[in-house]
Design a protein around this motif. Sequence first.
Motif, short mmCIF file in Angstrom:
data_model
loop_
_atom_site.label_atom_id
_atom_site.label_comp_id
_atom_site.label_asym_id
_atom_site.label_seq_id
_atom_site.Cartn_x
_atom_site.Cartn_y
_atom_site.Cartn_z
N ILE A 17 9.20 1.56 -3.24
CA ILE A 17 7.96 0.85 -3.54
C ILE A 17 7.65 -0.07 -2.38
CG2 ILE A 17 6.81 -0.70 -5.17
CD1 ILE A 17 9.03 0.20 -7.20
N LEU A 18 6.42 -0.01 -1.89
CA LEU A 18 6.04 -0.74 -0.68
C LEU A 18 4.87 -1.66 -0.99
CD1 LEU A 18 6.33 -0.99 2.46
CD2 LEU A 18 4.51 0.72 2.58
N GLY A 19 5.02 -2.95 -0.66
CA GLY A 19 3.90 -3.89 -0.79
C GLY A 19 4.02 -4.78 -2.00
N PHE A 20 3.36 -5.93 -1.95
CA PHE A 20 3.45 -6.93 -3.01
C PHE A 20 2.75 -6.46 -4.28
CE2 PHE A 20 3.61 -9.12 1.08
CZ PHE A 20 4.81 -9.80 0.96
N ALA A 21 1.53 -5.96 -4.15
CA ALA A 21 0.78 -5.51 -5.32
C ALA A 21 1.48 -4.34 -6.00
CB ALA A 21 -0.64 -5.12 -4.91
N GLU A 22 2.06 -3.44 -5.21
CA GLU A 22 2.73 -2.27 -5.77
C GLU A 22 3.96 -2.67 -6.57
OE1 GLU A 22 0.26 -1.01 -2.33
OE2 GLU A 22 1.67 -2.62 -2.73
N VAL A 23 4.71 -3.69 -6.10
CA VAL A 23 5.89 -4.14 -6.83
C VAL A 23 5.51 -4.68 -8.19
CG1 VAL A 23 7.69 -5.92 -6.87
CG2 VAL A 23 7.30 -4.60 -4.79
N SER A 152 8.36 7.69 5.03
CA SER A 152 9.25 8.32 4.06
C SER A 152 8.85 8.03 2.62
CB SER A 152 10.69 7.85 4.29
OG SER A 152 10.76 6.43 4.20
N ARG A 153 7.79 7.24 2.43
CA ARG A 153 7.28 6.94 1.10
C ARG A 153 5.92 7.59 0.93
NH1 ARG A 153 9.31 1.95 3.11
NH2 ARG A 153 10.96 1.03 1.84
N ALA A 154 5.65 8.08 -0.28
CA ALA A 154 4.40 8.79 -0.53
C ALA A 154 3.19 7.92 -0.20
CB ALA A 154 4.35 9.27 -1.98
N GLN A 155 3.24 6.65 -0.59
CA GLN A 155 2.08 5.80 -0.36
C GLN A 155 1.87 5.55 1.12
OE1 GLN A 155 4.40 2.66 -2.64
NE2 GLN A 155 2.97 1.36 -1.53
N GLU A 156 2.94 5.53 1.92
CA GLU A 156 2.80 5.41 3.36
C GLU A 156 2.11 6.64 3.93
OE1 GLU A 156 6.51 2.78 5.08
OE2 GLU A 156 6.88 4.87 4.59
N VAL A 157 2.57 7.82 3.51
CA VAL A 157 2.01 9.06 4.03
C VAL A 157 0.52 9.15 3.72
CG1 VAL A 157 2.09 11.58 3.90
CG2 VAL A 157 4.22 10.25 3.96
N ARG A 158 0.14 8.80 2.51
CA ARG A 158 -1.28 8.87 2.13
C ARG A 158 -2.14 7.95 3.01
NH1 ARG A 158 1.05 8.34 -3.20
NH2 ARG A 158 1.20 10.41 -4.19
N ARG A 159 -1.57 6.84 3.43
CA ARG A 159 -2.33 5.88 4.21
C ARG A 159 -2.29 6.20 5.71
NH1 ARG A 159 -0.54 1.31 1.78
NH2 ARG A 159 -2.33 1.24 0.38
N MET A 160 -1.15 6.66 6.22
CA MET A 160 -0.99 6.87 7.66
C MET A 160 -1.43 8.24 8.14
SD MET A 160 0.41 3.87 8.06
CE MET A 160 1.32 2.81 6.93
N LEU A 161 -1.05 9.28 7.39
CA LEU A 161 -1.20 10.65 7.90
C LEU A 161 -2.64 11.00 8.29
CD1 LEU A 161 0.15 13.28 8.64
CD2 LEU A 161 -0.06 14.01 6.26
N PRO A 162 -3.66 10.69 7.49
CA PRO A 162 -5.02 11.05 7.92
C PRO A 162 -5.40 10.44 9.26
CG PRO A 162 -5.01 10.46 5.59
CD PRO A 162 -3.66 10.09 6.13
N VAL A 163 -5.00 9.20 9.51
CA VAL A 163 -5.32 8.53 10.77
C VAL A 163 -4.51 9.16 11.91
CG1 VAL A 163 -5.50 6.32 11.97
CG2 VAL A 163 -5.76 6.42 9.49
N PHE A 164 -3.24 9.46 11.66
CA PHE A 164 -2.40 10.08 12.69
C PHE A 164 -2.96 11.46 13.06
CE2 PHE A 164 1.90 7.74 11.82
CZ PHE A 164 1.25 6.52 11.98
N LEU A 165 -3.39 12.22 12.06
CA LEU A 165 -3.95 13.54 12.33
C LEU A 165 -5.28 13.44 13.08
CD1 LEU A 165 -3.19 15.41 8.97
CD2 LEU A 165 -2.15 15.84 11.22
#
Length: 332
Positions: A17-23, A152-165
């Motif tokens: 779990i990543l981030g304050f709101a997510e916790v 390595s976390r799903a929420q990271e991938v959803r946020r980073m991958l489109p910009v990286f691509l």
Amino acid sequence: MAEAGVEMLAGLDRLAILGFAEVVRHLPDILRLRGEVRSFVLRENIDLLVPIDYPGFNLPLAEWTQRRGIPVVYYIAPQVWAWHESRARRLARISDEVCVVLPFEKEFLEAYGTKARFVGHPLLDRDSSEGAAHRAGKGREGPPILGLFPGSRAQEVRRMLPVFLDAAGRLAAVIPEMGVRVARSADLPASLFESCPRGSVATPETVAFEATAAITKSGTITLQLALAGVPMVVGYRVNTLTASIARRLIRVPHIALVNLVADRGVVPERIQDEMTGEELAATVEPLLAFGSEEREAMLADLGEVRSLLGEPGAADRVADSCVRALHGGTVP
């Protein structure tokens, strides 16, 4: 750990779990898991607790177990040097020893009364002589390969991958021979990577071995890339609420571990609004060119980081600390 035969009470699907709101959103399940672990400790008469990072969960657990006379050897210290320094004093109270993997952590924790031991970074145990030879020759033959490491976390991938691509697409327009490889952690579903070019997804280890340069999230992966001899640019973005809170709490000048270990800006960081496809592409482009001034300078800096991480054998040193704790601080 699971592959080594460790019985898992919970997997990363409940813990990553990543981030304050997510916790806050996951708090009920975290509290249930805390109860499950405490019941297990009592039922199995545990002799030693070895918490690994994850301070929000592990610090209260370590405090609870030590009150019951169970020794605590903390491995991979919480990043109290980055924020929440009050946890450093708590760590000193609840641990018999803290095994740290970053060179600056020992002195920092000892100032708060912690018994700390620098054991070296466990990534060094994967760094072979073959790896050194590979680093020396990386980029000399064939077209450049851009590695993307969205997390390595799903929420990271959803946020980073489109910009990286997006950045990869921009680079492909000016370097048409460039290949793209995308790192996918084994515990992440393939569906998260459906937007990637066909055949581009592989394990993080494979991508690090093949990449000429990389766009990566922050974290331990930056040290892995440093050891693999891969120049990089770091991009990271969290939700607005988490970013606002983090700006008020975080006290270090960098977020990338390579920069923290070097104590200077070895690799560029593009955070929040600066993390755009255009900016990432422009920053990483000279790192893809073998022999470029930017690439050679960064490779030299990454070699310095590698030398600061200690010597191989971290696991043996931690095991030694555990044996001593089980025998009241003496070697049997």
